[in-house]
Design a protein around this motif. Structure first.
Motif, PDB file in Angstrom:
ATOM      1  N   GLN A   1       0.849  -1.184   0.000  1.00  0.00           N
ATOM      2  CA  GLN A   1       0.000   0.000   0.000  1.00  0.00           C
ATOM      3  C   GLN A   1       0.888   1.238   0.000  1.00  0.00           C
ATOM      4  N   ALA A   2       0.322   2.339  -0.417  1.00  0.00           N
ATOM      5  CA  ALA A   2       1.028   3.616  -0.418  1.00  0.00           C
ATOM      6  C   ALA A   2       0.007   4.722  -0.210  1.00  0.00           C
ATOM      7  N   GLY A   3       0.456   5.833   0.351  1.00  0.00           N
ATOM      8  CA  GLY A   3      -0.473   6.922   0.574  1.00  0.00           C
ATOM      9  C   GLY A   3       0.183   8.155   1.131  1.00  0.00           C
ATOM     10  N   VAL A   4      -0.665   9.042   1.646  1.00  0.00           N
ATOM     11  CA  VAL A   4      -0.220  10.324   2.187  1.00  0.00           C
ATOM     12  C   VAL A   4      -0.904  10.547   3.538  1.00  0.00           C
ATOM     13  N   ILE A   5      -0.160  11.162   4.455  1.00  0.00           N
ATOM     14  CA  ILE A   5      -0.673  11.515   5.778  1.00  0.00           C
ATOM     15  C   ILE A   5      -0.522  13.023   5.942  1.00  0.00           C
ATOM     16  N   VAL A   6      -1.604  13.680   6.350  1.00  0.00           N
ATOM     17  CA  VAL A   6      -1.571  15.112   6.633  1.00  0.00           C
ATOM     18  C   VAL A   6      -1.880  15.275   8.113  1.00  0.00           C
ATOM     19  N   ARG A   7      -0.917  15.794   8.846  1.00  0.00           N
ATOM     20  CA  ARG A   7      -1.073  15.985  10.287  1.00  0.00           C
ATOM     21  C   ARG A   7      -1.726  17.337  10.531  1.00  0.00           C
ATOM     22  N   LEU A   8      -2.966  17.321  11.040  1.00  0.00           N
ATOM     23  CA  LEU A   8      -3.703  18.562  11.275  1.00  0.00           C
ATOM     24  C   LEU A   8      -3.219  19.263  12.538  1.00  0.00           C
ATOM     25  N   ILE A   9      -3.195  18.528  13.646  1.00  0.00           N
ATOM     26  CA  ILE A   9      -2.617  18.998  14.907  1.00  0.00           C
ATOM     27  C   ILE A   9      -1.782  17.851  15.453  1.00  0.00           C
ATOM     28  N   ASP A  10      -1.178  18.026  16.604  1.00  0.00           N
ATOM     29  CA  ASP A  10      -0.230  17.029  17.103  1.00  0.00           C
ATOM     30  C   ASP A  10      -0.779  15.607  17.157  1.00  0.00           C
ATOM     31  N   ASN A  11      -2.049  15.422  17.471  1.00  0.00           N
ATOM     32  CA  ASN A  11      -2.546  14.056  17.617  1.00  0.00           C
ATOM     33  C   ASN A  11      -3.668  13.679  16.646  1.00  0.00           C
ATOM     34  N   ILE A  12      -3.995  14.516  15.675  1.00  0.00           N
ATOM     35  CA  ILE A  12      -5.034  14.184  14.692  1.00  0.00           C
ATOM     36  C   ILE A  12      -4.466  14.349  13.284  1.00  0.00           C
ATOM     37  N   GLU A  13      -4.676  13.333  12.458  1.00  0.00           N
ATOM     38  CA  GLU A  13      -4.183  13.379  11.082  1.00  0.00           C
ATOM     39  C   GLU A  13      -5.206  12.765  10.128  1.00  0.00           C
ATOM     40  N   ILE A  14      -5.145  13.207   8.892  1.00  0.00           N
ATOM     41  CA  ILE A  14      -5.968  12.682   7.809  1.00  0.00           C
ATOM     42  C   ILE A  14      -5.060  11.816   6.942  1.00  0.00           C
ATOM     43  N   GLU A  15      -5.593  10.698   6.471  1.00  0.00           N
ATOM     44  CA  GLU A  15      -4.797   9.762   5.678  1.00  0.00           C
ATOM     45  C   GLU A  15      -5.595   9.319   4.452  1.00  0.00           C
ATOM     46  N   ALA A  16      -4.912   9.169   3.328  1.00  0.00           N
ATOM     47  CA  ALA A  16      -5.531   8.643   2.114  1.00  0.00           C
ATOM     48  C   ALA A  16      -4.517   7.727   1.444  1.00  0.00           C
ATOM     49  N   GLY A  17      -5.025   6.630   0.841  1.00  0.00           N
ATOM     50  CA  GLY A  17      -4.086   5.705   0.213  1.00  0.00           C
ATOM     51  C   GLY A  17      -4.746   4.685  -0.678  1.00  0.00           C
ATOM     52  N   TYR A  18      -3.903   3.812  -1.199  1.00  0.00           N
ATOM     53  CA  TYR A  18      -4.319   2.740  -2.103  1.00  0.00           C
ATOM     54  C   TYR A  18      -3.600   1.464  -1.687  1.00  0.00           C
ATOM     55  N   ARG A  19      -4.341   0.364  -1.583  1.00  0.00           N
ATOM     56  CA  ARG A  19      -3.787  -0.933  -1.196  1.00  0.00           C
ATOM     57  C   ARG A  19      -4.073  -1.940  -2.312  1.00  0.00           C
ATOM     58  N   TYR A  20      -3.028  -2.655  -2.735  1.00  0.00           N
ATOM     59  CA  TYR A  20      -3.173  -3.694  -3.756  1.00  0.00           C
ATOM     60  C   TYR A  20      -2.699  -5.016  -3.155  1.00  0.00           C
ATOM     61  N   LEU A  21      -3.607  -6.004  -3.107  1.00  0.00           N
ATOM     62  CA  LEU A  21      -3.309  -7.286  -2.478  1.00  0.00           C
ATOM     63  C   LEU A  21      -3.542  -8.437  -3.458  1.00  0.00           C
ATOM     64  N   MET A  22      -2.616  -9.358  -3.504  1.00  0.00           N
ATOM     65  CA  MET A  22      -2.777 -10.594  -4.272  1.00  0.00           C
ATOM     66  C   MET A  22      -3.489 -11.596  -3.366  1.00  0.00           C
ATOM     67  N   GLU A  23      -4.502 -12.257  -3.886  1.00  0.00           N
ATOM     68  CA  GLU A  23      -5.317 -13.189  -3.108  1.00  0.00           C
ATOM     69  C   GLU A  23      -4.967 -14.644  -3.439  1.00  0.00           C
ATOM     70  N   THR A  24      -5.132 -15.552  -2.454  1.00  0.00           N
ATOM     71  CA  THR A  24      -4.825 -16.971  -2.662  1.00  0.00           C
ATOM     72  C   THR A  24      -6.051 -17.874  -2.544  1.00  0.00           C
ATOM     73  N   GLY A  25      -7.217 -17.330  -2.223  1.00  0.00           N
ATOM     74  CA  GLY A  25      -8.410 -18.147  -2.023  1.00  0.00           C
ATOM     75  C   GLY A  25      -8.964 -18.723  -3.310  1.00  0.00           C
ATOM     76  N   SER A  26      -9.515 -19.944  -3.217  1.00  0.00           N
ATOM     77  CA  SER A  26     -10.144 -20.579  -4.376  1.00  0.00           C
ATOM     78  C   SER A  26     -11.180 -21.591  -3.912  1.00  0.00           C
ATOM     79  N   ASP A  27     -12.079 -21.943  -4.803  1.00  0.00           N
ATOM     80  CA  ASP A  27     -13.127 -22.927  -4.523  1.00  0.00           C
ATOM     81  C   ASP A  27     -13.574 -23.534  -5.850  1.00  0.00           C
ATOM     82  N   THR A  28     -14.155 -24.706  -5.785  1.00  0.00           N
ATOM     83  CA  THR A  28     -14.743 -25.368  -6.947  1.00  0.00           C
ATOM     84  C   THR A  28     -16.190 -25.689  -6.616  1.00  0.00           C
ATOM     85  N   VAL A  29     -17.096 -25.271  -7.484  1.00  0.00           N
ATOM     86  CA  VAL A  29     -18.513 -25.565  -7.294  1.00  0.00           C
ATOM     87  C   VAL A  29     -19.015 -26.339  -8.513  1.00  0.00           C
TER      88      VAL A  29
END
Length: 181
Positions: free
Chosen positions: A128-156
């Motif tokens: 994942q990657a993104g940006v953090i904007v610190r508004l005040i010392d203990n509050i921040e806004i965050e935005a990002g993108y996460r890309y995950l490879m999955e391993t799950g499978s099933d047969t029906v």
């Protein structure tokens, strides 16, 4: 006595650094890519829904953080379970006097996706990657993108034909807020 004074001085310097725990909540979009195949034919599709994520973590100064997160995907269909648990270690690049930071990290975890008669739950890995904007010392806004490879499978079995269902990838856009404590 000098060794004790030196140890106390070093410990107080480490404690004064920007080490802090945090709690985050974010909202966004989740797309699960799925591959379907029968003998001689294959197709791909995506399940596209919104998600809410909760994160607990710890900052190491302002250059790294470790976190564990839970994401609940709100589906509009008859899906029984659609959620994910992930852990990651962010490498943070502070900019603009530590008020703006960029981050990137590896992510591992487990995705659960169950419909009646189908279970394509499994482990995931990615980044994942993104940006953090610190508004005040203990509050921040965050935005990002996460890309995950999955391993799950099933047969029906559909009308005597086995259909293989493989979870391919999970893509998540998100924006949220973090509270440092």
């Amino acid at each position: 006595m000098k060794k004790i004074a030196l140890a106390v001085l070093l410990a107080s310097g480490l404690m004064a650094a920007e080490n802090a725990d945090y709690f985050g909540i974010s909202f966004g979009n989740a797309e699960l890519g799925v591959d379907l195949s029968v003998p001689g034919l294959s197709a791909s599709t995506e399940v596209d829904d919104k998600h809410i994520s909760f994160t607990l973590g710890h900052y190491y100064e302002d250059t790294a953080r470790v976190w564990a997160g839970y994401s609940y995907v709100d589906t509009d269909s008859d899906v029984d379970d659609a959620d994910a648990f992930s852990i990651g270690y962010d490498f943070i690049l502070p900019l603009a006097e530590n008020r703006l930071s960029l981050y990137a990290d590896p992510v591992i975890g487990y995705t659960r996706y169950e419909e009646p008669g189908i279970d394509i739950s499994g482990f995931h890995y990615g980044a994942q990657a993104g940006v953090i904007v610190r508004l005040i010392d203990n509050i921040e806004i965050e935005a990002g993108y996460r890309y995950l490879m999955e391993t799950g499978s099933d047969t029906v079995n559909v009308s005597g034909i086995d259909v293989d269902i493989d979870a391919d990838d999970l893509k998540m856009w998100y924006v949220g807020a973090n509270l440092r404590f």
